[in-house]
Design a protein around this motif. Structure first.
Motif, mmCIF file in Angstrom:
data_model
loop_
_atom_site.group_PDB
_atom_site.id
_atom_site.type_symbol
_atom_site.label_atom_id
_atom_site.label_comp_id
_atom_site.label_asym_id
_atom_site.label_seq_id
_atom_site.Cartn_x
_atom_site.Cartn_y
_atom_site.Cartn_z
ATOM 1 N N ALA A 9 0.837 -1.207 0.000
ATOM 2 C CA ALA A 9 0.000 0.000 0.000
ATOM 3 C C ALA A 9 0.869 1.253 0.000
ATOM 4 O O ALA A 9 0.589 2.204 -0.743
ATOM 5 N N LEU A 10 1.943 1.253 0.785
ATOM 6 C CA LEU A 10 2.853 2.394 0.820
ATOM 7 C C LEU A 10 3.523 2.583 -0.540
ATOM 8 O O LEU A 10 3.694 3.714 -0.999
ATOM 9 N N VAL A 15 4.025 5.783 -5.469
ATOM 10 C CA VAL A 15 3.986 5.889 -6.934
ATOM 11 C C VAL A 15 2.978 6.958 -7.350
ATOM 12 O O VAL A 15 3.252 7.777 -8.233
ATOM 13 N N PHE A 16 1.824 6.973 -6.704
ATOM 14 C CA PHE A 16 0.820 7.998 -7.023
ATOM 15 C C PHE A 16 1.351 9.397 -6.737
ATOM 16 O O PHE A 16 1.114 10.332 -7.511
ATOM 17 N N ALA A 17 2.075 9.565 -5.628
ATOM 18 C CA ALA A 17 2.645 10.876 -5.294
ATOM 19 C C ALA A 17 3.658 11.316 -6.354
ATOM 20 O O ALA A 17 3.663 12.481 -6.764
ATOM 21 N N VAL A 18 4.488 10.390 -6.808
ATOM 22 C CA VAL A 18 5.490 10.726 -7.829
ATOM 23 C C VAL A 18 4.804 11.090 -9.145
ATOM 24 O O VAL A 18 5.170 12.073 -9.796
ATOM 25 N N VAL A 19 3.807 10.315 -9.526
ATOM 26 C CA VAL A 19 3.092 10.597 -10.778
ATOM 27 C C VAL A 19 2.384 11.953 -10.698
ATOM 28 O O VAL A 19 2.429 12.738 -11.649
ATOM 29 N N LEU A 20 1.771 12.229 -9.568
ATOM 30 C CA LEU A 20 1.098 13.516 -9.386
ATOM 31 C C LEU A 20 2.108 14.670 -9.446
ATOM 32 O O LEU A 20 1.863 15.687 -10.111
ATOM 33 N N VAL A 49 10.290 12.636 -1.886
ATOM 34 C CA VAL A 49 9.781 11.768 -0.822
ATOM 35 C C VAL A 49 9.144 10.520 -1.431
ATOM 36 O O VAL A 49 9.319 9.405 -0.921
ATOM 37 N N GLY A 50 8.430 10.695 -2.538
ATOM 38 C CA GLY A 50 7.815 9.546 -3.207
ATOM 39 C C GLY A 50 8.850 8.556 -3.705
ATOM 40 O O GLY A 50 8.706 7.339 -3.528
ATOM 41 N N ILE A 51 9.931 9.052 -4.313
ATOM 42 C CA ILE A 51 11.006 8.176 -4.791
ATOM 43 C C ILE A 51 11.620 7.410 -3.619
ATOM 44 O O ILE A 51 11.851 6.196 -3.697
ATOM 45 N N LEU A 52 11.873 8.101 -2.514
ATOM 46 C CA LEU A 52 12.439 7.454 -1.334
ATOM 47 C C LEU A 52 11.493 6.376 -0.789
ATOM 48 O O LEU A 52 11.924 5.266 -0.456
ATOM 49 N N LEU A 53 10.197 6.679 -0.710
ATOM 50 C CA LEU A 53 9.231 5.704 -0.201
ATOM 51 C C LEU A 53 9.069 4.511 -1.142
ATOM 52 O O LEU A 53 8.845 3.389 -0.687
ATOM 53 N N ILE A 54 9.176 4.753 -2.438
ATOM 54 C CA ILE A 54 9.129 3.637 -3.396
ATOM 55 C C ILE A 54 10.292 2.697 -3.119
ATOM 56 O O ILE A 54 10.130 1.467 -3.082
ATOM 57 N N PHE A 59 12.032 -2.455 -1.154
ATOM 58 C CA PHE A 59 12.951 -3.367 -0.475
ATOM 59 C C PHE A 59 12.291 -4.046 0.717
ATOM 60 O O PHE A 59 12.639 -5.181 1.058
ATOM 61 N N GLY A 60 11.334 -3.381 1.350
ATOM 62 C CA GLY A 60 10.570 -4.036 2.412
ATOM 63 C C GLY A 60 9.776 -5.212 1.879
ATOM 64 O O GLY A 60 9.720 -6.284 2.505
ATOM 65 N N MET A 61 9.161 -5.036 0.712
ATOM 66 C CA MET A 61 8.424 -6.152 0.104
ATOM 67 C C MET A 61 9.367 -7.284 -0.284
ATOM 68 O O MET A 61 9.025 -8.466 -0.125
ATOM 69 N N LEU A 62 10.554 -6.937 -0.791
ATOM 70 C CA LEU A 62 11.531 -7.976 -1.132
ATOM 71 C C LEU A 62 11.926 -8.787 0.099
ATOM 72 O O LEU A 62 12.056 -10.016 0.036
ATOM 73 N N ALA A 63 12.103 -8.110 1.217
ATOM 74 C CA ALA A 63 12.447 -8.807 2.459
ATOM 75 C C ALA A 63 11.313 -9.740 2.886
ATOM 76 O O ALA A 63 11.556 -10.876 3.321
#
Length: 124
Positions: A9-10, A15-20, A49-54, A59-63
């Protein structure tokens, strides 16, 4: 321990924040108002901030998937897209007359990243 679904979800929100942010910057660049508009700083912050959160959520999902040693080729491809999308705000600012090309490339590259993340295809 953060569940996989929270990271996902994050990831989507980022991604939505970066696209916006890129869409807003693209519009302002197209109208030659990007350099002096008061919202340019907010767009740059949302983009960064969006790039950093992506990156963090990815990497959290990969873990959570157990992929902690070595990166599969689909992850490397997604990281390449992330670098391009990260640099794209600079390209929009410096080359505003080619806005249509940048927007098309951004949409295509993000679509490719979404496809690679959904199907986890090995490129090697």
């Amino acid at each position: 321990m953060i569940p996989f679904e929270v990271y996902k979800a994050l990831h989507y929100v980022a991604v939505f924040a970066v696209v916006l942010a890129l869409g807003g910057a693209g519009f302002l660049g197209f109208t030659d108002q990007l350099r002096q508009h008061p919202w340019r700083k907010a767009a740059a912050i949302a983009h960064g901030v969006g790039i950093l959160l992506i990156l963090v959520s990815g990497f959290g999902m990969l873990a959570r998937l157990g992929l902690t040693s070595g990166l599969p080729s689909w992850v490397v491809a997604k990281l390449g897209v992330l670098v391009f999308v990260g640099v794209s705000l600079i390209l929009i600012k410096r080359l505003p007359k080619t806005m249509g090309v940048w927007m098309l490339l951004i949409v295509l590259s993000l679509s490719f990243a979404a496809y690679m993340g959904s199907f986890k295809l090995d490129l090697g």
